[in-house]
Design a protein around this motif. Structure first.
Motif, mmCIF file in Angstrom:
data_model
loop_
_atom_site.group_PDB
_atom_site.id
_atom_site.type_symbol
_atom_site.label_atom_id
_atom_site.label_comp_id
_atom_site.label_asym_id
_atom_site.label_seq_id
_atom_site.Cartn_x
_atom_site.Cartn_y
_atom_site.Cartn_z
ATOM 1 N N LEU A 97 -4.871 -5.234 -7.287
ATOM 2 C CA LEU A 97 -3.598 -5.212 -6.397
ATOM 3 C C LEU A 97 -2.926 -6.655 -6.401
ATOM 4 O O LEU A 97 -2.603 -7.478 -5.612
ATOM 5 N N GLU A 98 -2.535 -6.980 -7.762
ATOM 6 C CA GLU A 98 -1.880 -8.433 -7.929
ATOM 7 C C GLU A 98 -0.351 -8.332 -8.088
ATOM 8 O O GLU A 98 0.179 -7.387 -8.360
ATOM 9 N N LEU B 102 -1.849 0.801 -9.113
ATOM 10 C CA LEU B 102 -1.368 2.393 -9.216
ATOM 11 C C LEU B 102 0.193 2.402 -10.094
ATOM 12 O O LEU B 102 0.609 3.332 -10.175
ATOM 13 N N LEU C 246 -5.436 -15.629 -2.528
ATOM 14 C CA LEU C 246 -4.376 -14.871 -1.810
ATOM 15 C C LEU C 246 -2.851 -15.494 -2.099
ATOM 16 O O LEU C 246 -2.827 -16.499 -2.397
ATOM 17 N N ARG D 165 -6.741 -17.117 6.701
ATOM 18 C CA ARG D 165 -7.080 -16.073 6.210
ATOM 19 C C ARG D 165 -8.320 -16.116 5.133
ATOM 20 O O ARG D 165 -9.086 -15.074 5.111
ATOM 21 N N ASN E 37 -8.242 -10.049 -2.670
ATOM 22 C CA ASN E 37 -7.096 -10.509 -1.578
ATOM 23 C C ASN E 37 -7.449 -9.671 -0.339
ATOM 24 O O ASN E 37 -8.395 -8.939 -0.232
ATOM 25 N N HIS F 291 0.797 -1.078 0.015
ATOM 26 C CA HIS F 291 -0.112 0.042 0.141
ATOM 27 C C HIS F 291 0.939 1.227 0.168
ATOM 28 O O HIS F 291 0.707 2.166 -0.762
ATOM 29 N N HIS G 167 -0.482 -14.715 0.149
ATOM 30 C CA HIS G 167 0.036 -15.222 1.629
ATOM 31 C C HIS G 167 -1.130 -16.235 1.987
ATOM 32 O O HIS G 167 -1.714 -15.802 2.971
ATOM 33 N N ILE H 62 -6.138 -3.430 -11.292
ATOM 34 C CA ILE H 62 -6.275 -2.394 -10.642
ATOM 35 C C ILE H 62 -4.949 -2.214 -10.028
ATOM 36 O O ILE H 62 -4.588 -2.853 -9.200
HETATM 37 O O1 PTJ Z 1 -3.789 -10.756 0.566
HETATM 38 P P1 PTJ Z 1 -2.616 -11.504 0.031
HETATM 39 O O2 PTJ Z 1 -2.085 -12.462 0.691
HETATM 40 O O3 PTJ Z 1 -2.974 -11.711 -1.457
HETATM 41 O O4 PTJ Z 1 -1.517 -10.289 -0.372
HETATM 42 C C1 PTJ Z 1 -1.722 -9.091 -0.902
HETATM 43 C C2 PTJ Z 1 -0.577 -8.461 -1.263
HETATM 44 C C3 PTJ Z 1 -0.891 -6.848 -1.967
HETATM 45 C C4 PTJ Z 1 0.500 -8.087 -0.283
HETATM 46 C C5 PTJ Z 1 0.202 -8.882 -2.284
HETATM 47 O O5 PTJ Z 1 -0.709 -9.320 -3.471
HETATM 48 C C6 PTJ Z 1 1.335 -8.367 -2.960
HETATM 49 O O6 PTJ Z 1 2.695 -8.543 -2.365
HETATM 50 O O7 PTJ Z 1 1.293 -7.665 -3.886
HETATM 51 P P2 PTJ Z 1 2.593 -6.952 -5.034
HETATM 52 O O8 PTJ Z 1 3.348 -7.899 -5.519
HETATM 53 O O9 PTJ Z 1 3.060 -5.896 -3.966
HETATM 54 O O10 PTJ Z 1 1.652 -5.913 -5.749
HETATM 55 C C7 PTJ Z 1 0.341 -5.319 -5.262
HETATM 56 C C8 PTJ Z 1 0.244 -4.165 -6.535
HETATM 57 O O11 PTJ Z 1 -0.845 -3.399 -6.044
HETATM 58 C C9 PTJ Z 1 1.289 -3.074 -6.573
HETATM 59 O O12 PTJ Z 1 1.814 -2.809 -7.843
HETATM 60 C C10 PTJ Z 1 0.945 -1.933 -6.074
HETATM 61 O O13 PTJ Z 1 1.613 -0.784 -6.244
HETATM 62 C C11 PTJ Z 1 -0.614 -2.140 -6.183
HETATM 63 N N1 PTJ Z 1 -1.245 -1.681 -5.260
HETATM 64 C C12 PTJ Z 1 -1.329 -1.596 -3.713
HETATM 65 N N2 PTJ Z 1 -2.199 -0.694 -2.814
HETATM 66 C C13 PTJ Z 1 -2.952 -0.280 -3.880
HETATM 67 C C14 PTJ Z 1 -2.406 -0.535 -5.332
HETATM 68 N N3 PTJ Z 1 -2.818 -0.212 -6.423
HETATM 69 C C15 PTJ Z 1 -4.018 0.428 -6.110
HETATM 70 N N4 PTJ Z 1 -4.545 0.876 -5.009
HETATM 71 C C16 PTJ Z 1 -4.219 0.554 -4.026
HETATM 72 N N5 PTJ Z 1 -4.615 0.878 -2.759
#
Ligand code: PTJ
Length: 252
Positions: free
Chosen positions: A161-162, A182, A102, A109, A76, A36, A104, A180
């Motif tokens: 958020l993938e 950013l 998910l 969860r 997720n 985030h 993780h 989706i």
């Molecule tokens: O709940 P889980 O276990 O599936 O884990 C979720 C996370 C987000 C931790 C997991 O999917 C992960 O590690 O994702 P990544 O590889 O860090 O990718 C998440 C993407 O989502 C990144 O490119 C972020 O920039 C984007 N992102 C995060 N928060 C937001 C977002 N995009 C839009 N709005 C947000 N609020």
């Protein structure tokens, strides 16, 4: 903490508080806070608003969801915490199932998130361990597990958020992918059929609004909207929007 509504960063601070609570409740993992934080930095570069390119992607994504034979909304931890209610509303509007998926992944969860979404009004949540019997090949994480009643048979999947692995694998499996994210440079953004480079807290309400507006359009008009959308070109416009925004700061 009691955050004053008068604080100039009220929205951002209250979202952080919501996420911190979601970690305590077991909906989100601490890693989700890092994800985030990175996204917040990208949001800054867009002026924390839905840009022209994001609006265009939202419209095309809505048309894709409305014309899909079997759309599925993947959720997720971060997505459930930030826009659980809105995802449920969208799923009702589109008659699209919601599936928990998910990175993780733990049984606990999956259960906590499914229960949380049910408390918010979801009828059924797919993808819990008993249901996620299928494997999507080419994914190097537990995200590979899919529900044959959901993502397994979907022709279109919304993946907020993938990580890039699954976006690429779903595309390879012949599905249309709406991301989706950013970060316009991420593998997810690059691999998706349509990418909404927007904060999920604006993007999902944006999809609901667009669906309300265009759902009565004839199918051929929706198809034209999809055909006129080019994801690569739209991502390039997004990067130009970021540069333009920064240039404004540099010259002010
Ligand atoms: O709940 P889980 O276990 O599936 O884990 C979720 C996370 C987000 C931790 C997991 O999917 C992960 O590690 O994702 P990544 O590889 O860090 O990718 C998440 C993407 O989502 C990144 O490119 C972020 O920039 C984007 N992102 C995060 N928060 C937001 C977002 N995009 C839009 N709005 C947000 N609020």
């Amino acid at each position: 903490m009691n955050i004053s509504k008068a604080h100039p960063r009220f929205l951002s601070l209250s979202i952080r508080e919501r996420l911190a609570n979601a970690v305590k409740d077991g909906i989100m993992v601490p890693e989700g806070l890092i994800a985030h934080g990175r996204a917040e930095a990208f949001d800054y570069l867009l002026g924390e608003k839905t840009t022209f390119a994001a609006s265009k992607a939202t419209l095309a994504a809505t048309a894709l969801l409305l014309t899909a034979e079997y759309p599925v909304l993947s959720v997720n931890g971060n997505t459930a915490a930030l826009v659980g209610r809105e995802i449920i509303r969208l799923s009702h509007m589109l008659s699209a199932p919601i599936e928990v998926n998910l990175f993780h992944r733990t049984r606990q969860r999956e259960h906590v998130i499914a229960q949380y979404l049910k408390r918010l009004g979801a009828r059924e949540i797919l993808g819990t361990r008993e249901g996620a019997k299928m494997t999507i090949w080419g994914i190097a994480s537990p995200r590979r597990e899919a529900d044959p009643r959901g993502i397994g048979r979907a022709d279109t999947v919304l993946i907020p958020l993938e990580d890039g692995d699954r976006a690429e694998a779903l595309e390879r499996a012949g599905k249309r992918v709406i991301a989706i994210d950013l970060n316009p440079l991420s593998r997810t953004s690059q691999a998706a059929t349509i990418t909404l480079v927007d904060n999920v807290v604006r993007a999902v309400p944006g999809l609901i609004k667009a669906a309300t507006r265009v759902r009565s359009l004839p199918r051929r008009k929706l198809v034209t909207i999809i055909e006129n959308f080019d994801n690569e070109e739209n991502l390039a416009i997004t990067i130009q929007e970021m540069i333009g925004y920064l240039r404004g700061w540099a010259t002010d």
